[in-house]
Scaffold this active site. Structure first.
Site, PDB file in Angstrom:
ATOM      1  CB  SER A  69      93.829  46.582 -37.449  1.00  0.00           C
ATOM      2  OG  SER A  69      93.819  46.354 -36.081  1.00  0.00           O
ATOM      3  CG  ASP A  76      92.152  43.450 -35.692  1.00  0.00           C
ATOM      4  OD1 ASP A  76      92.990  43.834 -36.517  1.00  0.00           O
ATOM      5  OD2 ASP A  76      92.204  43.753 -34.484  1.00  0.00           O
ATOM      6  NE  ARG A 122      99.125  44.480 -38.851  1.00  0.00           N
ATOM      7  CZ  ARG A 122      98.414  45.458 -38.285  1.00  0.00           C
ATOM      8  NH1 ARG A 122      97.166  45.240 -37.901  1.00  0.00           N
ATOM      9  NH2 ARG A 122      98.930  46.638 -38.094  1.00  0.00           N
ATOM     10  CE  LYS A 161      90.862  46.497 -33.344  1.00  0.00           C
ATOM     11  NZ  LYS A 161      92.201  46.276 -32.845  1.00  0.00           N
ATOM     12  CG  HIS A 187      90.536  53.537 -31.514  1.00  0.00           C
ATOM     13  ND1 HIS A 187      90.436  52.378 -30.779  1.00  0.00           N
ATOM     14  CD2 HIS A 187      91.737  53.478 -32.129  1.00  0.00           C
ATOM     15  CE1 HIS A 187      91.511  51.645 -30.959  1.00  0.00           C
ATOM     16  NE2 HIS A 187      92.334  52.291 -31.769  1.00  0.00           N
TER      17      HIS A 187
HETATM   18  N1  URA Z   1      95.765  49.216 -32.827  1.00  0.00           N
HETATM   19  C1  URA Z   1      95.016  48.283 -33.434  1.00  0.00           C
HETATM   20  O1  URA Z   1      93.944  47.937 -32.958  1.00  0.00           O
HETATM   21  N2  URA Z   1      95.461  47.732 -34.581  1.00  0.00           N
HETATM   22  C2  URA Z   1      96.635  48.089 -35.144  1.00  0.00           C
HETATM   23  O2  URA Z   1      96.970  47.561 -36.201  1.00  0.00           O
HETATM   24  C3  URA Z   1      97.406  49.061 -34.511  1.00  0.00           C
HETATM   25  C4  URA Z   1      96.937  49.617 -33.335  1.00  0.00           C
END
Ligand code: URA
Length: 444
Positions: free
Chosen positions: A183, A161, A168, A187, A82
């Protein structure tokens, strides 16, 4: 328990318990806690941050808001990757096939671009026929067949999220390390791979504007991984200018294909070798030096490209695009950006480059906006290059409009001076954890 009391507790800088955090996340998702109160809570976190214990509790509550992917049907050690986001970042298209060609099993769930940053799903959907909407069963079958799959993330993973990110996004609380870490990690942990590579980007195109901020975020994310028993490596990488020369979906695909033919830009190739090497290392394929050597061979020797063609074909796409670029969507000439004086390019505001590409149609401002796959920017000059007044720094492509606005953004985002800038490092740091072996799946 009352949301009001928890907001006040966080506002006053006190630590919330796991139960209190779970109450908040569950209430936010079910609608029992109204958005105004969640927004106030997020702002309190912005100013007071959270302890490691609170961040892990929030991560777990967000994971439990949805399903966990069960990858047990996929054989082998599964390694995911990621990135915290960037401009011109097409590394996934290179490193997943390269690592897979070296025997690493890669179930990669990717996202779409938002704001100035691009997303792998958008790039792959520029390939005629390519499907990023595989069901769980189709995804597992694709990974078992080919050794890798690159698909979109199912909405059923960590739905909290999605809800919280949307709040946010409109309340100025995106740039909070604790919230970014929870966040992303919710995931990634919900997606169920055994090991994880994190690319923490640093610079004007990233959330982390400097190395200290990147390191702080990396340490929080590694702490979450540690508590969850997930072996993880984080690389801190430079995002102070776009990676490679191409920004935009078709343009980035072509640059990724060229990189897998051994003809890629040096910065992209170097970062991809380092990251693919880390994926091999995480899969237990040897020490870092051996893993990097094997990754380099896969990227420059053709095995990675052959694997990418297999991945594309396995997900319904046209693998001929890798050699015949005319099969990809193209963009019309939308102008050029020229140097206004002689000198060196001393630096760029990388997010401005991403915004310019977005205005040309390559990215979306809102989640449901459409994409112009052929839109984008090709850089002819980058940081450290000399320019003469009138030299072309970038060519722009689009099928709509926005050429002149994009040129003015590029102009404001490009700094030309009389002194050559110092050389920059692409890999700024590396951290890794060593969790105790997990007891069993879904244990934390
Ligand atoms: N990418 C994400 O998935 N969440 C965030 O808060 C920032 C970048």
């Amino acid at each position: 328990m009352r949301a009001y009391d928890l907001i006040c507790k966080k506002r006053d800088g006190k630590e919330l318990t796991e139960e209190e955090i779970r109450f908040f996340i569950d209430g936010c998702c079910s609608g029992q806690i109204p958005d105004e109160q969640t927004a106030a809570f997020l702002m309190a976190v912005y100013f007071r941050s959270m302890s490691r214990h609170e961040i892990f509790a929030m991560t777990k509550a967000m994971i439990d808001s949805g399903e966990r992917a069960d990858l047990s049907r996929i054989k082998g050690i599964k390694v995911d990757k990621h990135s915290t986001g960037g401009v011109g970042d097409k590394t996934t298209l290179v490193i997943i096939p390269a690592a897979c060609a070296c025997g690493v099993v890669c179930p990669k769930l990717s996202g779409r671009g938002l704001g100035h940053t691009g997303g792998t799903v958008d790039k792959l959907e520029a390939i005629p026929g390519y499907r990023c909407d595989l069901s769980k069963e189709e995804f597992a079958a694709a990974v078992n067949r080919v050794g890798a799959g690159i698909s979109g993330q199912s909405a059923s993973l960590a739905p909290a999220d999605k809800k919280i990110y949307a709040l946010r996004d409109i309340t100025g609380t995106v740039e909070v390390p604790a919230l970014i870490a929870a966040s992303i990690m919710s995931k990634k942990l919900a997606s169920g791979a055994d090991r994880l590579l994190l690319d923490i980007t640093v610079g004007s195109g990233a959330f982390n504007k400097d190395e200290a901020a990147g390191l702080a975020l990396g340490k929080i994310m590694l702490d979450i991984a540690q508590r969850a028993g997930k072996k993880t490596v984080a690389l801190l990488t430079d995002m102070d200018e776009p990676l490679g020369f191409a920004i935009g979906n078709t343009a980035e695909l072509i640059e990724a294909f060229e990189t897998l033919k051994g003809r890629g830009p040096s910065d992209l190739t170097e970062i991809c070798i380092a990251m693919a090497g880390e994926m091999l290392y995480l899969a237990g394929k040897g020490d870092i030096a051996d893993c990097r050597a094997a990754a380099k061979q896969a990227i420059t020797g053709g095995a990675g490209l052959r694997k990418l063609k297999e991945i594309i074909a396995s997900q319904g796409g046209d693998p001929l695009v890798c050699d015949d670029y005319s099969r990809l969507p193209s963009g019309e000439d939308a102008g050029v950006f020229k140097a206004e004086k002689d000198g060196f390019i001393t630096g760029v505001d990388c997010s401005g480059y991403g915004r310019a590409a977005q205005i040309l149609g390559a990215g979306r401002a809102r989640q449901n906006d459409g994409i112009d796959y052929g839109a984008g920017i090709l850089l002819l000059k980058k940081r450290g290059d000399t320019v003469k007044k009138g030299d072309i720094i970038a060519r722009l492509f689009s099928n709509s409009h926005g050429g002149s606005e994009a040129v003015s953004i590029l102009r404001e985002s490009t700094f030309i001076g009389s002194q050559a800038p110092p050389a920059r490092r692409l890999i700024l740091g590396r951290i890794e954890n060593e969790p105790a072996p997990r007891l069993k799946y879904g244990d934390f």
